[in-house]
Design a protein around this motif. Structure first.
Motif, PDB file in Angstrom:
ATOM      1  N   GLU A 222      94.857 -40.360 -47.872  1.00 37.03           N
ATOM      2  CA  GLU A 222      96.212 -40.720 -47.460  1.00 37.03           C
ATOM      3  C   GLU A 222      96.705 -39.799 -46.371  1.00 37.03           C
ATOM      4  OE1 GLU A 222     100.660 -41.285 -49.381  1.00 37.03           O
ATOM      5  OE2 GLU A 222      98.932 -40.918 -50.680  1.00 37.03           O
ATOM      6  N   ARG A 223      96.422 -38.464 -46.485  1.00 39.44           N
ATOM      7  CA  ARG A 223      96.848 -37.512 -45.462  1.00 39.44           C
ATOM      8  C   ARG A 223      96.188 -37.823 -44.131  1.00 39.44           C
ATOM      9  NH1 ARG A 223      96.425 -33.684 -49.649  1.00 39.44           N
ATOM     10  NH2 ARG A 223      94.394 -32.974 -48.877  1.00 39.44           N
ATOM     11  N   LEU A 224      94.918 -38.201 -44.167  1.00 39.01           N
ATOM     12  CA  LEU A 224      94.183 -38.542 -42.953  1.00 39.01           C
ATOM     13  C   LEU A 224      94.810 -39.767 -42.293  1.00 39.01           C
ATOM     14  CD1 LEU A 224      91.736 -38.050 -41.107  1.00 39.01           C
ATOM     15  CD2 LEU A 224      90.409 -39.544 -42.600  1.00 39.01           C
ATOM     16  N   THR A 225      95.182 -40.740 -43.106  1.00 38.95           N
ATOM     17  CA  THR A 225      95.812 -41.949 -42.580  1.00 38.95           C
ATOM     18  C   THR A 225      97.141 -41.620 -41.924  1.00 38.95           C
ATOM     19  OG1 THR A 225      94.775 -43.281 -44.307  1.00 38.95           O
ATOM     20  CG2 THR A 225      96.642 -44.252 -43.183  1.00 38.95           C
ATOM     21  N   ASN A 226      97.944 -40.782 -42.555  1.00 39.46           N
ATOM     22  CA  ASN A 226      99.223 -40.372 -41.987  1.00 39.46           C
ATOM     23  C   ASN A 226      99.026 -39.627 -40.673  1.00 39.46           C
ATOM     24  OD1 ASN A 226     100.698 -41.492 -44.061  1.00 39.46           O
ATOM     25  ND2 ASN A 226     100.762 -39.614 -45.268  1.00 39.46           N
ATOM     26  N   ARG A 227      98.009 -38.787 -40.640  1.00 39.73           N
ATOM     27  CA  ARG A 227      97.713 -38.033 -39.421  1.00 39.73           C
ATOM     28  C   ARG A 227      97.325 -38.981 -38.291  1.00 39.73           C
ATOM     29  NH1 ARG A 227      95.008 -34.327 -41.812  1.00 39.73           N
ATOM     30  NH2 ARG A 227      92.888 -35.078 -41.459  1.00 39.73           N
ATOM     31  N   GLN A 228      96.546 -39.982 -38.622  1.00 37.62           N
ATOM     32  CA  GLN A 228      96.135 -40.967 -37.622  1.00 37.62           C
ATOM     33  C   GLN A 228      97.337 -41.752 -37.114  1.00 37.62           C
ATOM     34  OE1 GLN A 228      93.226 -43.060 -39.979  1.00 37.62           O
ATOM     35  NE2 GLN A 228      91.508 -42.076 -38.932  1.00 37.62           N
ATOM     36  N   ILE A 229      98.246 -42.088 -38.010  1.00 34.29           N
ATOM     37  CA  ILE A 229      99.454 -42.816 -37.617  1.00 34.29           C
ATOM     38  C   ILE A 229     100.299 -41.974 -36.672  1.00 34.29           C
ATOM     39  CG2 ILE A 229     101.664 -43.724 -38.452  1.00 34.29           C
ATOM     40  CD1 ILE A 229     100.146 -44.620 -40.996  1.00 34.29           C
ATOM     41  N   ARG A 230     100.469 -40.697 -36.996  1.00 33.29           N
ATOM     42  CA  ARG A 230     101.263 -39.803 -36.137  1.00 33.29           C
ATOM     43  C   ARG A 230     100.616 -39.655 -34.761  1.00 33.29           C
ATOM     44  NH1 ARG A 230     101.816 -36.824 -40.934  1.00 33.29           N
ATOM     45  NH2 ARG A 230     100.182 -35.361 -40.279  1.00 33.29           N
ATOM     46  N   ALA A 231      99.293 -39.556 -34.753  1.00 31.57           N
ATOM     47  CA  ALA A 231      98.574 -39.426 -33.478  1.00 31.57           C
ATOM     48  C   ALA A 231      98.776 -40.674 -32.624  1.00 31.57           C
ATOM     49  CB  ALA A 231      97.088 -39.199 -33.739  1.00 31.57           C
ATOM     50  N   MET A 232      98.694 -41.830 -33.243  1.00 27.35           N
ATOM     51  CA  MET A 232      98.887 -43.088 -32.530  1.00 27.35           C
ATOM     52  C   MET A 232     100.303 -43.183 -31.982  1.00 27.35           C
ATOM     53  SD  MET A 232      98.160 -46.957 -33.917  1.00 27.35           S
ATOM     54  CE  MET A 232      99.536 -46.919 -35.072  1.00 27.35           C
ATOM     55  N   GLU A 233     101.285 -42.776 -32.782  1.00 29.53           N
ATOM     56  CA  GLU A 233     102.684 -42.819 -32.351  1.00 29.53           C
ATOM     57  C   GLU A 233     102.934 -41.877 -31.183  1.00 29.53           C
ATOM     58  OE1 GLU A 233     104.749 -41.904 -35.946  1.00 29.53           O
ATOM     59  OE2 GLU A 233     104.814 -44.003 -36.628  1.00 29.53           O
TER      60      GLU A 233
END
Length: 205
Positions: free
Chosen positions: A3-14
């Motif tokens: 889940e943390r990895l997914t959140n990190r990926q979302i922040r990077a994309m944003e």
């Protein structure tokens, strides 16, 4: 951990989207040649270091449009088992144009200027031009129509894929030249009903 990895990926994309959006605003206001990496980072509300996390040069922001992978879109469309070939092409064309428009009109204008002369770029490890890459994505949608026996085997797939893809690029350029008045994604029905459908009619089973 997942889940943390997914959140990190979302922040990077944003963050990446914020940088592209900021570049679009500044190009519109000052012109591409008159802005710096520092200007883009400041407009995006990120550090210069954050800019370099995603891009090496300001030109790379514009070339983000080249990394739009329409093969992935073609794959999604080809998996739509409940839709016929016309409806799948309608969805492909609509999402293709929406994907370009989402990048921003000034990014699109600058990208078009940079790519009028077809130069080879690296896409997914392949050295090709962006137009050739996108044309082959369109070709794969038509090939699926033959595979499902919706279209006949004598379909001139190369010619039609090139022609249909040219219509999409034409709508992209019209969007730029009319300052957004002609929005390609809103013309998908006209494109499919007056050009694509009649062109495919002789080859429909």
């Amino acid at each position: 951990m997942e889940e943390r990895l997914t959140n990190r990926q979302i922040r990077a994309m944003e963050t990446k989207q914020k940088i592209v959006k900021a570049a679009n605003i500044l190009i519109s206001a000052k012109g591409f040649e008159n802005i710096s990496i520092e200007d883009i980072a400041k407009e995006a509300g990120v550090s210069t270091g954050s800019f370099y996390t995603y891009f090496k040069r300001k030109e790379d922001v514009v070339e983000e449009l080249s990394r739009t992978d329409f093969f992935q879109l073609a794959k999604i469309v080809n998996e739509m088992t409940e839709k016929d070939i016309i409806e799948r092409l309608r969805r492909y064309c609509n999402d293709f144009l929406k994907g370009i428009e989402k990048t921003g009109i000034e990014i699109c204008r600058q990208w078009t200027r940079n790519n009028l002369s077809p130069t080879n770029i690296l896409i997914n490890g392949e050295k090709t031009t962006k137009y050739k890459y996108d044309y082959r994505a369109m070709q794969s949608v038509l090939a699926e129509g033959i595979k499902r026996r919706e279209l006949t085997d004598d379909l001139p797939i190369d010619d039609l894929a090139l022609f249909f893809n040219a219509q999409l690029y034409g709508l992209m350029i019209a969007w730029c030249m009319t300052d957004g008045e002609v929005k390609g994604s809103e013309q998908t029905d006209i494109l499919c009903d007056t050009i694509i459908k009649p062109a495919l009619k002789p080859y429909m089973r």
